[in-house]
Design a protein around this motif. Structure first.
Motif, PDB file in Angstrom:
ATOM      1  N   LEU A   1      -1.144  14.618 -28.956  1.00 57.09           N
ATOM      2  CA  LEU A   1      -2.579  14.644 -28.734  1.00 57.09           C
ATOM      3  C   LEU A   1      -3.295  14.741 -30.076  1.00 57.09           C
ATOM      4  CD1 LEU A   1      -4.749  14.773 -26.529  1.00 57.09           C
ATOM      5  CD2 LEU A   1      -4.522  17.251 -26.587  1.00 57.09           C
ATOM      6  N   TYR A   2      -4.281  13.875 -30.293  1.00 53.65           N
ATOM      7  CA  TYR A   2      -5.066  13.900 -31.525  1.00 53.65           C
ATOM      8  C   TYR A   2      -6.206  14.894 -31.341  1.00 53.65           C
ATOM      9  CZ  TYR A   2      -7.639  12.252 -35.596  1.00 53.65           C
ATOM     10  OH  TYR A   2      -8.280  12.177 -36.808  1.00 53.65           O
ATOM     11  N   VAL A   3      -6.232  15.930 -32.164  1.00 53.96           N
ATOM     12  CA  VAL A   3      -7.262  16.964 -32.059  1.00 53.96           C
ATOM     13  C   VAL A   3      -8.043  17.017 -33.365  1.00 53.96           C
ATOM     14  CG1 VAL A   3      -7.695  19.438 -31.772  1.00 53.96           C
ATOM     15  CG2 VAL A   3      -5.878  18.329 -30.471  1.00 53.96           C
ATOM     16  N   ALA A   4      -9.353  16.780 -33.272  1.00 49.43           N
ATOM     17  CA  ALA A   4     -10.237  16.917 -34.423  1.00 49.43           C
ATOM     18  C   ALA A   4     -11.024  18.209 -34.253  1.00 49.43           C
ATOM     19  CB  ALA A   4     -11.178  15.729 -34.524  1.00 49.43           C
ATOM     20  N   VAL A   5     -11.022  19.038 -35.272  1.00 48.14           N
ATOM     21  CA  VAL A   5     -11.727  20.315 -35.233  1.00 48.14           C
ATOM     22  C   VAL A   5     -13.007  20.176 -36.049  1.00 48.14           C
ATOM     23  CG1 VAL A   5     -11.633  22.768 -35.850  1.00 48.14           C
ATOM     24  CG2 VAL A   5      -9.574  21.602 -35.009  1.00 48.14           C
ATOM     25  N   ALA A   6     -14.154  20.268 -35.382  1.00 50.07           N
ATOM     26  CA  ALA A   6     -15.455  20.250 -36.058  1.00 50.07           C
ATOM     27  C   ALA A   6     -15.932  21.697 -36.160  1.00 50.07           C
ATOM     28  CB  ALA A   6     -16.445  19.408 -35.274  1.00 50.07           C
ATOM     29  N   GLN A   7     -16.173  22.144 -37.377  1.00 54.37           N
ATOM     30  CA  GLN A   7     -16.512  23.545 -37.612  1.00 54.37           C
ATOM     31  C   GLN A   7     -17.666  23.624 -38.600  1.00 54.37           C
ATOM     32  OE1 GLN A   7     -15.148  26.575 -36.515  1.00 54.37           O
ATOM     33  NE2 GLN A   7     -16.725  27.552 -37.748  1.00 54.37           N
TER      34      GLN A   7
ATOM     35  N   GLY B   1      -1.418  22.458 -35.043  1.00 57.04           N
ATOM     36  CA  GLY B   1      -1.310  21.040 -34.742  1.00 57.04           C
ATOM     37  C   GLY B   1      -2.564  20.205 -34.809  1.00 57.04           C
ATOM     38  N   ALA B   2      -3.658  20.714 -35.382  1.00 59.10           N
ATOM     39  CA  ALA B   2      -4.877  19.904 -35.501  1.00 59.10           C
ATOM     40  C   ALA B   2      -4.606  18.673 -36.362  1.00 59.10           C
ATOM     41  CB  ALA B   2      -6.011  20.728 -36.097  1.00 59.10           C
ATOM     42  N   SER B   3      -5.243  17.569 -36.030  1.00 65.76           N
ATOM     43  CA  SER B   3      -5.035  16.304 -36.728  1.00 65.76           C
ATOM     44  C   SER B   3      -6.055  16.051 -37.824  1.00 65.76           C
ATOM     45  CB  SER B   3      -5.108  15.153 -35.729  1.00 65.76           C
ATOM     46  OG  SER B   3      -4.223  15.369 -34.660  1.00 65.76           O
TER      47      SER B   3
ATOM     48  N   GLN C   1      -8.689  20.149 -48.565  1.00 71.10           N
ATOM     49  CA  GLN C   1      -7.537  19.272 -48.338  1.00 71.10           C
ATOM     50  C   GLN C   1      -6.266  19.909 -48.886  1.00 71.10           C
ATOM     51  OE1 GLN C   1      -7.744  16.082 -46.601  1.00 71.10           O
ATOM     52  NE2 GLN C   1      -5.624  16.711 -46.463  1.00 71.10           N
ATOM     53  N   ARG C   2      -6.355  20.595 -50.030  1.00 68.24           N
ATOM     54  CA  ARG C   2      -5.193  21.303 -50.573  1.00 68.24           C
ATOM     55  C   ARG C   2      -4.761  22.440 -49.653  1.00 68.24           C
ATOM     56  NH1 ARG C   2      -8.178  20.731 -55.347  1.00 68.24           N
ATOM     57  NH2 ARG C   2      -8.763  22.942 -55.336  1.00 68.24           N
ATOM     58  N   VAL C   3      -5.716  23.118 -49.027  1.00 69.30           N
ATOM     59  CA  VAL C   3      -5.384  24.178 -48.067  1.00 69.30           C
ATOM     60  C   VAL C   3      -4.612  23.580 -46.893  1.00 69.30           C
ATOM     61  CG1 VAL C   3      -6.370  25.801 -46.395  1.00 69.30           C
ATOM     62  CG2 VAL C   3      -7.297  25.695 -48.716  1.00 69.30           C
ATOM     63  N   ALA C   4      -5.071  22.432 -46.387  1.00 69.24           N
ATOM     64  CA  ALA C   4      -4.377  21.767 -45.270  1.00 69.24           C
ATOM     65  C   ALA C   4      -2.970  21.355 -45.690  1.00 69.24           C
ATOM     66  CB  ALA C   4      -5.173  20.551 -44.800  1.00 69.24           C
ATOM     67  N   LYS C   5      -2.820  20.837 -46.902  1.00 68.29           N
ATOM     68  CA  LYS C   5      -1.504  20.420 -47.403  1.00 68.29           C
ATOM     69  C   LYS C   5      -0.559  21.613 -47.493  1.00 68.29           C
ATOM     70  CE  LYS C   5       0.626  18.331 -51.496  1.00 68.29           C
ATOM     71  NZ  LYS C   5       1.239  19.421 -52.246  1.00 68.29           N
ATOM     72  N   GLY C   6      -1.036  22.710 -48.059  1.00 74.52           N
ATOM     73  CA  GLY C   6      -0.202  23.905 -48.180  1.00 74.52           C
ATOM     74  C   GLY C   6       0.212  24.465 -46.825  1.00 74.52           C
ATOM     75  N   ALA C   7      -0.718  24.473 -45.879  1.00 70.50           N
ATOM     76  CA  ALA C   7      -0.398  24.976 -44.540  1.00 70.50           C
ATOM     77  C   ALA C   7       0.607  24.069 -43.847  1.00 70.50           C
ATOM     78  CB  ALA C   7      -1.669  25.104 -43.704  1.00 70.50           C
TER      79      ALA C   7
ATOM     80  N   VAL D   1      -0.033  15.686 -43.115  1.00 71.43           N
ATOM     81  CA  VAL D   1      -1.120  16.560 -43.544  1.00 71.43           C
ATOM     82  C   VAL D   1      -2.387  16.125 -42.809  1.00 71.43           C
ATOM     83  CG1 VAL D   1      -2.500  17.371 -45.491  1.00 71.43           C
ATOM     84  CG2 VAL D   1      -0.088  16.814 -45.830  1.00 71.43           C
ATOM     85  N   PRO D   2      -3.058  17.042 -42.117  1.00 64.76           N
ATOM     86  CA  PRO D   2      -4.304  16.669 -41.456  1.00 64.76           C
ATOM     87  C   PRO D   2      -5.366  16.284 -42.484  1.00 64.76           C
ATOM     88  CG  PRO D   2      -3.627  18.893 -40.829  1.00 64.76           C
ATOM     89  CD  PRO D   2      -2.704  18.433 -41.890  1.00 64.76           C
ATOM     90  N   GLY D   3      -6.225  15.377 -42.113  1.00 66.22           N
ATOM     91  CA  GLY D   3      -7.313  14.970 -42.999  1.00 66.22           C
ATOM     92  C   GLY D   3      -8.471  15.947 -42.931  1.00 66.22           C
ATOM     93  N   VAL D   4      -9.214  16.042 -44.029  1.00 67.85           N
ATOM     94  CA  VAL D   4     -10.430  16.847 -44.075  1.00 67.85           C
ATOM     95  C   VAL D   4     -11.547  15.925 -44.551  1.00 67.85           C
ATOM     96  CG1 VAL D   4     -11.592  18.859 -45.056  1.00 67.85           C
ATOM     97  CG2 VAL D   4      -9.126  18.942 -44.620  1.00 67.85           C
ATOM     98  N   ARG D   5     -12.539  15.736 -43.706  1.00 65.05           N
ATOM     99  CA  ARG D   5     -13.670  14.883 -44.068  1.00 65.05           C
ATOM    100  C   ARG D   5     -14.632  15.634 -44.971  1.00 65.05           C
ATOM    101  NH1 ARG D   5     -15.149  10.462 -40.081  1.00 65.05           N
ATOM    102  NH2 ARG D   5     -13.321  10.301 -38.756  1.00 65.05           N
ATOM    103  N   ALA D   6     -15.520  14.882 -45.604  1.00 69.83           N
ATOM    104  CA  ALA D   6     -16.599  15.496 -46.362  1.00 69.83           C
ATOM    105  C   ALA D   6     -17.567  16.138 -45.373  1.00 69.83           C
ATOM    106  CB  ALA D   6     -17.326  14.441 -47.196  1.00 69.83           C
ATOM    107  N   ALA D   7     -18.221  17.223 -45.787  1.00 69.47           N
ATOM    108  CA  ALA D   7     -19.174  17.904 -44.908  1.00 69.47           C
ATOM    109  C   ALA D   7     -20.341  16.982 -44.599  1.00 69.47           C
ATOM    110  CB  ALA D   7     -19.668  19.179 -45.575  1.00 69.47           C
ATOM    111  N   PHE D   8     -20.745  16.957 -43.329  1.00 68.27           N
ATOM    112  CA  PHE D   8     -21.916  16.161 -42.963  1.00 68.27           C
ATOM    113  C   PHE D   8     -22.676  16.833 -41.834  1.00 68.27           C
ATOM    114  CE2 PHE D   8     -18.418  14.159 -40.659  1.00 68.27           C
ATOM    115  CZ  PHE D   8     -18.921  13.929 -39.395  1.00 68.27           C
TER     116      PHE D   8
END
Length: 163
Positions: A77-83, A102-104, A131-137, A146-153
């Protein structure tokens, strides 16, 4: 030890890879790994390789790939977390723990009440940090991507994205 490397670091024709930059520093100075020790290299596309540390230099390390390594499957399941971006390192905690479960993808939001206001350059630096935090986790918990991290918008952009 598990390390995600960019595709350019691998030379599959001679079964080697080069580790440099922050990954090299972590491998040699933090983990104090020496020649002959085993590590697992991940290519970010779901493949893992067993490797032996061959030649640590002053700025890079050469590793010899000894074979493919089994990986755990990613969630189907593809899960995008908007925070919304909060104060301090709250979003980093969301990214770390979200990656572990497991967030994507992560989508940082700037809302009406968000105090996060950075220039484009500072915002990109923050995104790279996240993105480095996601890579380390992902390395820590055994993920093979590694889950992607978008730019803040803005929140309105999230609504457009969802459509």
């Amino acid at each position: 030890m598990r390390l995600f490397l960019p595709p350019s670091a691998f030379d599959h024709s001679v079964r080697t890879a080069i580790i440099e930059g922050a990954d090299f520093h972590h491998l040699v100075n933090v983990m104090r790994m020496r020649e002959g020790e085993e590590i697992v290299l991940l290519d970010g596309d779901g493949r893992a390789f067993s490797a032996l540390l061959d030649t640590p230099g002053k700025r890079f390390a050469l590793v010899r790939i000894t074979g493919e390594s089994p990986t755990l499957s990613e969630p189907s399941l593809y899960v995008a977390v908007a925070q919304a971006v909060g104060k301090g390192d709250k979003l980093e905690q969301v990214i770390q723990h979200g990656t572990e479960v497991g967030a994507s993808e992560f989508i940082p939001l700037v809302t009406e009440r968000t105090t996060f206001r950075l220039s484009a350059v500072a915002g990109e630096e923050k995104r790279e940090r996240w993105q480095r935090v996601a890579k380390g986790a992902a390395e820590q918990c055994g993920r093979c991507r590694v889950p992607g991290v978008r730019a803040a918008f803005p929140f309105s952009g999230l609504l457009a994205l969802a459509a």
